[in-house]
Design a protein around this motif. Structure first.
Motif, short mmCIF file in Angstrom:
data_model
loop_
_atom_site.label_atom_id
_atom_site.label_comp_id
_atom_site.label_asym_id
_atom_site.label_seq_id
_atom_site.Cartn_x
_atom_site.Cartn_y
_atom_site.Cartn_z
N LEU A 32 0.83 -1.20 0.00
CA LEU A 32 0.00 0.00 0.00
C LEU A 32 0.87 1.26 0.00
O LEU A 32 0.60 2.22 -0.74
N ARG A 35 2.48 1.60 -3.59
CA ARG A 35 1.63 1.82 -4.77
C ARG A 35 0.51 2.82 -4.57
O ARG A 35 -0.04 3.32 -5.55
N CYS A 36 0.17 3.09 -3.33
CA CYS A 36 -0.86 4.10 -3.03
C CYS A 36 -0.33 5.01 -1.92
O CYS A 36 -0.88 5.03 -0.81
N LYS A 39 -2.55 7.27 0.49
CA LYS A 39 -3.63 6.72 1.31
C LYS A 39 -3.24 6.69 2.79
O LYS A 39 -2.16 6.24 3.15
N CYS A 413 -4.52 -2.56 -4.23
CA CYS A 413 -3.98 -1.26 -4.66
C CYS A 413 -4.54 -0.86 -6.02
O CYS A 413 -4.87 0.32 -6.23
N ARG A 417 -6.81 2.52 -6.66
CA ARG A 417 -6.43 3.52 -7.67
C ARG A 417 -7.53 3.70 -8.70
O ARG A 417 -7.80 4.81 -9.15
#
Length: 496
Positions: A32, A35-36, A39, A413, A417
């Motif tokens: 997480l 890739r994000c 968040k 993820c 997205r």
């Protein structure tokens, strides 16, 4: 953006709440963050330590029966020499991953999730967690719920009761709750069970015990494998660490998939070979037919791995043996079997299996209605029908847990997205009327059969099937479209 919320007072809104700080939860958090990165997330862990299973289980010899090149994370090479690692090594690997990725500060220890309530009007979950020390219930709100709490109860193991136990003068223990004060040096030990825990305990305990007997109702497939992989060491000398890890990982994946497919296609051939290997380990005088020849096909239940053949070695030395029989009752000095044979025992270890639990045992409520996981259907083995904005991690039964956990984290993820790009606030899978329900797992193992009534279902066709095939899952999970027509998206106010 990664500041975790306070659990006291008015709860903050999170983007993702991960439940569980074990192998799956720490891997999900690392994915997480990578890739994000925008968040906001937190991890709730019911216990006081990172590691999950690998911190809970402390019985002698605790180890993985999956190799660490696939049980390890895709993003973090396993560099230790042993492929079949012990519990302490695995626990430290998970903790070091959390430290090196800055995940520790996001974890709230001692918080057990007891209830999660979804509101379509607000498009969020309200999660109630009981604090371990104070007993107080604390509340968090999150847009997305990510369950990494495993599949078995930490509070209860499967514990059959036998006639005469009260008269027994020795000590009865369970591996899941191993008493650290147990002294079995020079004592006679009986381990009841034939699964991964039993075949681990016997060679570990025989080093100090006077004698160890593995008492089983029926045999299990047991295969010896080297604890170190020579080809992995060769690759490490030739390639950079990450490249060597990936090459080893893919070789192991390919080999395990070929062997599994062969076992399912030609079960009699594979059964004969496994039994033959056991006979080679134990010698011609040992009754392999009675004690190491199961009555079911390979991979109808999980195959047990013994590193460097340690179980067989303990039996050859005469410090351990295997008895295949049923228990009539306990006596004051041991166990009386149906055959009339008696086993004298100072210590009896009940390695009788796990008690399965779904979604960490938390009560789930969706728009004011109780949600029953057993009535839901699993989408790609990761999402449950009619349970919005949620993901659950459930690994393979015929391969390493982490292979599926990594795919699940990457999918979570991608889904987050996609929702952000398309300005969607709710994602939910709806059961399709033409899909017939089937058992979630095809295993005949006792712990699976006992839990059949609480497990969700899988479906008769994709994307509702639970594959036990990493490449097949990779194609459908990693490369399949998010907006596939099965997931419904919507805005706050009403469930799509």
């Amino acid at each position: 953006m990664h500041n975790p919320p306070e659990t006291d007072g008015v709860p903050h809104m999170l983007d993702v709440l991960i439940v569980g700080a074990g192998l799956s939860g720490i891997g999900a958090a690392a994915m997480l963050q990578a890739r994000c990165p925008d968040k906001r997330y937190a991890i709730l862990e019911a216990r006081d330590a990172i590691g999950g299973t690998w911190d809970l289980f402390r019985y002698p010899g605790i180890r993985s029966d999956s190799d660490m090149y696939t049980l390890g994370y895709a993003f973090k090479p396993w560099l230790a020499s042993k492929a079949i690692a012990d519990g302490a090594q695995i626990r430290e690997y998970i903790r070091e991953t959390a430290r090196s990725h800055g995940i520790e500060r996001h974890i709230r220890f001692g918080h057990k999730v007891v209830r999660a309530e979804w509101s379509s009007v607000e498009a969020c979950w309200t999660v109630h967690a009981e604090h371990k020390d104070s007993g107080e219930t604390r509340t968090l709100r999150t847009r997305f719920l990510y369950m990494c709490s495993g599949y078995y109860s930490y509070d209860h193991a499967y514990r059959p009761r036998f006639e005469g136990e009260d008269a027994y003068r020795g000590r009865i223990v369970q591996p899941q709750f191993w008493p650290q004060d147990l002294d079995y040096a020079g004592k006679r030990v009986v381990v009841i069970g034939s699964g991964a825990t039993a075949v681990t305990l016997v060679p570990a305990m025989e080093k100090q015990a006077a004698h160890v007997t593995m008492l089983q109702r029926s045999p299990t497939y047991v295969v010896a494998r080297p604890s170190e992989y020579k080809f992995a060491h060769r690759l490490q000398k030739l390639l950079p660490a990450k490249a060597a890890y990936w090459a080893t990982r893919w070789r192991v994946i390919a080999e395990s998939m070929v062997l599994y497919r062969l076992a399912r296609a030609k079960p009699d051939l594979v059964k004969s070979r496994i039994v033959q290997m056991a006979s080679h380990q134990l010698g011609p005088s040992f009754d392999v037919a009675a004690h190491f020849t199961p009555g079911y096909k390979p991979w109808d239940q999980r195959v047990c791995v013994v590193p460097d053949g340690d179980l067989f070695r303990a039996i050859r030395k005469g410090r351990a043996d295997v008895v295949t029989d049923h228990i009539e009752r306990f006596t004051d000095t041991g166990i009386l079997l149906k055959s009339g044979h008696a086993l004298e025992a100072d210590v009896v270890v009940m390695a009788t299996g796990l008690s399965l639990s779904v979604l960490g045992g938390a009560a789930i409520v969706v728009d004011g209605r109780p949600f029953d996981p057993s009535q839901a259907m699993s989408y790609k083995g990761m999402m449950l029908s009619d349970m919005p904005n949620s993901i659950m991690t459930f690994g393979y039964t015929n391969a390493s847990w982490t292979l599926k956990a990594d795919l699940t984290a990457a999918y979570a993820c991608r889904l987050l997205r996609h929702m952000e790009r398309s300005s969607q606030e709710i994602a939910v899978v709806r059961r399709e009327p033409d899909v017939q329900p089937e058992p979630f797992l095809s295993f005949t193992s006792g712990y699976v059969q006992r839990a059949a009534a609480i497990l969700p279902k899988q479906g008769s066709r994709r994307p509702w099937q639970v594959y036990q095939n990493y490449l097949q899952d990779m194609m459908t999970i990693r490369f399949g479209r998010i907006a596939d027509g099965v997931i419904r998206f919507g805005q706050k106010g009403a469930m799509p």
